[in-house]
Design a protein around this motif. Structure first.
Motif, mmCIF file in Angstrom:
data_model
loop_
_atom_site.group_PDB
_atom_site.id
_atom_site.type_symbol
_atom_site.label_atom_id
_atom_site.label_comp_id
_atom_site.label_asym_id
_atom_site.label_seq_id
_atom_site.Cartn_x
_atom_site.Cartn_y
_atom_site.Cartn_z
ATOM 1 N N VAL A 1 -79.506 -23.319 28.697
ATOM 2 C CA VAL A 1 -80.668 -24.182 28.877
ATOM 3 C C VAL A 1 -80.187 -25.622 29.011
ATOM 4 O O VAL A 1 -79.146 -25.995 28.468
ATOM 5 C CB VAL A 1 -81.638 -24.038 27.680
ATOM 6 C CG1 VAL A 1 -80.991 -24.550 26.400
ATOM 7 C CG2 VAL A 1 -82.969 -24.734 27.940
ATOM 8 N N GLY A 2 -80.932 -26.427 29.740
ATOM 9 C CA GLY A 2 -80.609 -27.848 29.857
ATOM 10 C C GLY A 2 -81.524 -28.655 28.961
ATOM 11 O O GLY A 2 -82.747 -28.561 29.054
ATOM 12 N N LEU A 3 -80.941 -29.432 28.054
ATOM 13 C CA LEU A 3 -81.729 -30.234 27.113
ATOM 14 C C LEU A 3 -82.041 -31.602 27.715
ATOM 15 O O LEU A 3 -81.146 -32.305 28.170
ATOM 16 C CB LEU A 3 -80.969 -30.420 25.796
ATOM 17 C CG LEU A 3 -80.656 -29.158 25.002
ATOM 18 C CD1 LEU A 3 -79.894 -29.524 23.728
ATOM 19 C CD2 LEU A 3 -81.934 -28.389 24.662
ATOM 20 N N ARG A 4 -83.299 -31.989 27.693
ATOM 21 C CA ARG A 4 -83.715 -33.313 28.147
ATOM 22 C C ARG A 4 -83.867 -34.194 26.904
ATOM 23 O O ARG A 4 -84.849 -34.114 26.177
ATOM 24 C CB ARG A 4 -85.024 -33.207 28.927
ATOM 25 C CG ARG A 4 -84.910 -32.295 30.132
ATOM 26 C CD ARG A 4 -86.237 -32.126 30.845
ATOM 27 N NE ARG A 4 -86.697 -33.398 31.386
ATOM 28 C CZ ARG A 4 -87.918 -33.582 31.896
ATOM 29 N NH1 ARG A 4 -88.788 -32.592 31.885
ATOM 30 N NH2 ARG A 4 -88.261 -34.750 32.382
ATOM 31 N N LEU A 5 -82.861 -34.997 26.670
ATOM 32 C CA LEU A 5 -82.756 -35.710 25.393
ATOM 33 C C LEU A 5 -83.160 -37.176 25.473
ATOM 34 O O LEU A 5 -82.993 -37.917 24.495
ATOM 35 C CB LEU A 5 -81.321 -35.608 24.875
ATOM 36 C CG LEU A 5 -80.849 -34.192 24.511
ATOM 37 C CD1 LEU A 5 -79.371 -34.208 24.143
ATOM 38 C CD2 LEU A 5 -81.683 -33.632 23.358
ATOM 39 N N THR A 6 -83.676 -37.613 26.583
ATOM 40 C CA THR A 6 -84.024 -39.030 26.723
ATOM 41 C C THR A 6 -84.963 -39.495 25.602
ATOM 42 O O THR A 6 -86.054 -38.944 25.416
ATOM 43 C CB THR A 6 -84.704 -39.287 28.081
ATOM 44 O OG1 THR A 6 -83.851 -38.830 29.128
ATOM 45 C CG2 THR A 6 -84.993 -40.765 28.272
ATOM 46 N N GLY A 7 -84.506 -40.489 24.843
ATOM 47 C CA GLY A 7 -85.318 -41.053 23.771
ATOM 48 C C GLY A 7 -85.457 -40.176 22.549
ATOM 49 O O GLY A 7 -86.156 -40.554 21.598
ATOM 50 N N ARG A 8 -84.816 -39.034 22.537
ATOM 51 C CA ARG A 8 -84.944 -38.115 21.401
ATOM 52 C C ARG A 8 -83.757 -38.273 20.443
ATOM 53 O O ARG A 8 -82.631 -38.512 20.874
ATOM 54 C CB ARG A 8 -85.062 -36.682 21.905
ATOM 55 C CG ARG A 8 -86.352 -36.453 22.685
ATOM 56 C CD ARG A 8 -86.520 -35.001 23.123
ATOM 57 N NE ARG A 8 -87.883 -34.778 23.606
ATOM 58 C CZ ARG A 8 -88.251 -34.838 24.879
ATOM 59 N NH1 ARG A 8 -87.344 -35.115 25.808
ATOM 60 N NH2 ARG A 8 -89.505 -34.622 25.241
ATOM 61 N N ARG A 9 -84.038 -38.100 19.150
ATOM 62 C CA ARG A 9 -83.024 -38.327 18.118
ATOM 63 C C ARG A 9 -81.956 -37.244 18.155
ATOM 64 O O ARG A 9 -82.241 -36.045 18.071
ATOM 65 C CB ARG A 9 -83.683 -38.362 16.740
ATOM 66 C CG ARG A 9 -82.731 -38.629 15.581
ATOM 67 C CD ARG A 9 -83.489 -38.600 14.250
ATOM 68 N NE ARG A 9 -82.607 -38.767 13.106
ATOM 69 C CZ ARG A 9 -82.268 -39.949 12.582
ATOM 70 N NH1 ARG A 9 -82.734 -41.054 13.123
ATOM 71 N NH2 ARG A 9 -81.474 -40.016 11.530
ATOM 72 N N VAL A 10 -80.716 -37.663 18.267
ATOM 73 C CA VAL A 10 -79.551 -36.787 18.204
ATOM 74 C C VAL A 10 -78.648 -37.318 17.105
ATOM 75 O O VAL A 10 -78.349 -38.525 17.065
ATOM 76 C CB VAL A 10 -78.798 -36.742 19.549
ATOM 77 C CG1 VAL A 10 -77.467 -36.010 19.401
ATOM 78 C CG2 VAL A 10 -79.659 -36.076 20.622
ATOM 79 N N VAL A 11 -78.204 -36.443 16.225
ATOM 80 C CA VAL A 11 -77.341 -36.849 15.118
ATOM 81 C C VAL A 11 -75.940 -36.304 15.348
ATOM 82 O O VAL A 11 -75.757 -35.112 15.639
ATOM 83 C CB VAL A 11 -77.893 -36.345 13.767
ATOM 84 C CG1 VAL A 11 -76.933 -36.706 12.629
ATOM 85 C CG2 VAL A 11 -79.271 -36.942 13.509
ATOM 86 N N VAL A 12 -74.965 -37.189 15.217
ATOM 87 C CA VAL A 12 -73.557 -36.810 15.341
ATOM 88 C C VAL A 12 -72.892 -37.082 14.002
ATOM 89 O O VAL A 12 -72.915 -38.218 13.510
ATOM 90 C CB VAL A 12 -72.866 -37.600 16.469
ATOM 91 C CG1 VAL A 12 -71.378 -37.246 16.542
ATOM 92 C CG2 VAL A 12 -73.543 -37.327 17.811
ATOM 93 N N LEU A 13 -72.306 -36.060 13.425
ATOM 94 C CA LEU A 13 -71.599 -36.203 12.148
ATOM 95 C C LEU A 13 -70.102 -36.193 12.423
ATOM 96 O O LEU A 13 -69.561 -35.221 12.932
ATOM 97 C CB LEU A 13 -71.976 -35.059 11.208
ATOM 98 C CG LEU A 13 -73.470 -34.866 10.927
ATOM 99 C CD1 LEU A 13 -73.686 -33.705 9.962
ATOM 100 C CD2 LEU A 13 -74.081 -36.149 10.368
#
Length: 414
Positions: free
Chosen positions: A9-21
């Protein structure tokens, strides 16, 4: 874990919260794509690599300088877990599961809810390759498949025709010096997508044999000129085919704007309201000497090089070249289209102060299987051309760099 294939699936992440640890090498590799996707990225890590730190300094990500804490994944849409603390990774993965956040784990892919595919890009298309299941995952194999597909799309060997309406137009493509491997990636792709190709004899002919059967190939030298001059007839052919709604490639040798009349064609297309794309090519003025082991510049020998057309003699009233000024230069002189005029060119340079023993090299059919190099001096070059039967196309190099170079030809395609 069930042995079911992953669902792509392709994620449309524009403006959405992504957390990188974690701010190490894994994050450094993955963050640019997340930034390009327009995600609202929150990095949680006590430290980071200089490159990741630069992203934070530039405002591309928000960096919280501490270890992972429970609750960090709240309201996230996607998470990348890549710390060096395996227990923290396990705890964060459990939190992601509770909050139904898709997460990738760098230390244990089988324990993650998502996998990062091997991705590549070519002209608006993203290629993503995933292993079908967890068992026997081989990241190097998926990366190799990704590379093969992307390279095929870029160089035209993997043709994917457009089935929706395309905007007709003309691409002026520089084909390079002759070796088909030396055309640009974009030029090769446009060739693969063309409906019509109008080619010069100095273009990379081997590429024409690779074109799909439906492509109409027109030899520019054989266009009926009638009441038109040759260039005007070529311009009219480009316009006519483009107005028929076709994608047209004008394949030229070298670069379209280096003695290639590319601007004349671009101007004619602009006047006709035809969209025109210019794809630069590798000029023979630099590549052919290089393929023959001659650098056009060299430290302590030549700090400049000048490229001139030799298609008209120095004493011809049509010549725009200041030959006396060229004779005074200390750098390298590269002459294109000058084989039949080299005698008068050499005489003129000597008459205006160029030493008669200045080295000269003629490289015929440069970068092709028929390449050969013939050496002379300004005093002997005219006779050498006759006795060695040097024929066009040949690039002529005049200057001390001729003696600096490697005298055995280099293979420019390897």
């Amino acid at each position: 874990m069930a042995e079911n294939p992953a669902y792509p699936v392709g994620l449309r992440l524009t403006g959405r919260r992504v957390v990188v640890l974690g701010g190490g090498q894994v994050a450094q590799r993955r963050l640019p794509a997340l930034i390009a996707a327009g995600a609202d990225i929150h990095l949680v890590s006590p430290e980071a690599t200089p490159s990741v730190e630069a992203m934070a300094d530039a405002g591309e990500i928000t960096w919280t300088k501490r270890p992972y804490e429970d609750g960090d994944l709240a309201d996230a849409w996607y998470a990348l877990i890549a710390t060096s603390d395996r227990q923290a990774n396990t705890d964060a993965s459990a939190e992601a599961e509770r909050h139904r956040v898709w997460c990738v784990r760098s230390d244990d892919a089988d324990a993650a809810t998502a996998w990062t595919p091997a991705t590549g890009h070519s002209e608006g298309v993203t290629v993503a390759v995933l292993t079908t299941n967890a068992k026997g995952r081989d990241p190097r194999h998926t990366a190799a498949i990704r590379d093969a597909v992307v390279e095929g799309l870029r160089d035209g060997t993997l043709v994917a025709p457009h089935h929706r309406t395309r905007t007709p137009g003309v691409a002026l493509v520089g084909g390079g010096p002759g070796d088909p491997d030396l055309i640009t990636v974009r030029g090769r792709r446009l060739l693969a997508e063309a409906d019509v190709v109008i080619a010069d004899r100095l273009g990379p002919r081997d590429l024409l044999a690779e074109l799909p059967p439906h492509v109409e190939v027109i030899d520019a030298a054989k266009i009926p000129y009638g009441r038109y001059m040759a260039q005007e007839a070529i311009n009219n052919a480009l316009i006519e085919h483009a107005k028929q709604g076709k994608s047209v490639v004008r394949l030229k040798g070298g670069d379209p704007f280096v003695f290639g009349r590319g601007m004349e064609e671009a101007q004619a297309l602009a006047e006709a309201g035809i969209a025109c794309t210019v794809v630069p090519g590798i000029s023979s003025s630099i590549s052919v000497p290089g393929a023959a082991g001659i650098p056009v510049t060299h430290r302590g020998v030549a700090h400049e090089f000048t490229v001139v057309s030799g298609h008209v003699a120095p004493d011809d009233e049509r010549s725009l070249v200041d030959w006396p000024a060229l004779a005074r230069l200390r750098g390298t002189l590269v002459v294109l289209m000058g084989v039949d005029k080299i005698g008068r060119i050499a005489e003129t340079l000597i008459a205006h102060g160029k030493p008669a023993d200045t080295p000269v090299a003629l490289v015929q059919e440069g970068t092709t299987a028929a390449q050969r190099r013939v050496d002379a001096t300004l005093a002997t070059v005219a006779e050498t051309v006759r006795t060695e039967d040097v024929k066009p196309p040949a690039v002529i190099v005049i200057g001390e760099v001729v003696n600096v170079g490697v005298h055995s030809p280099l293979n420019a395609s390897e």
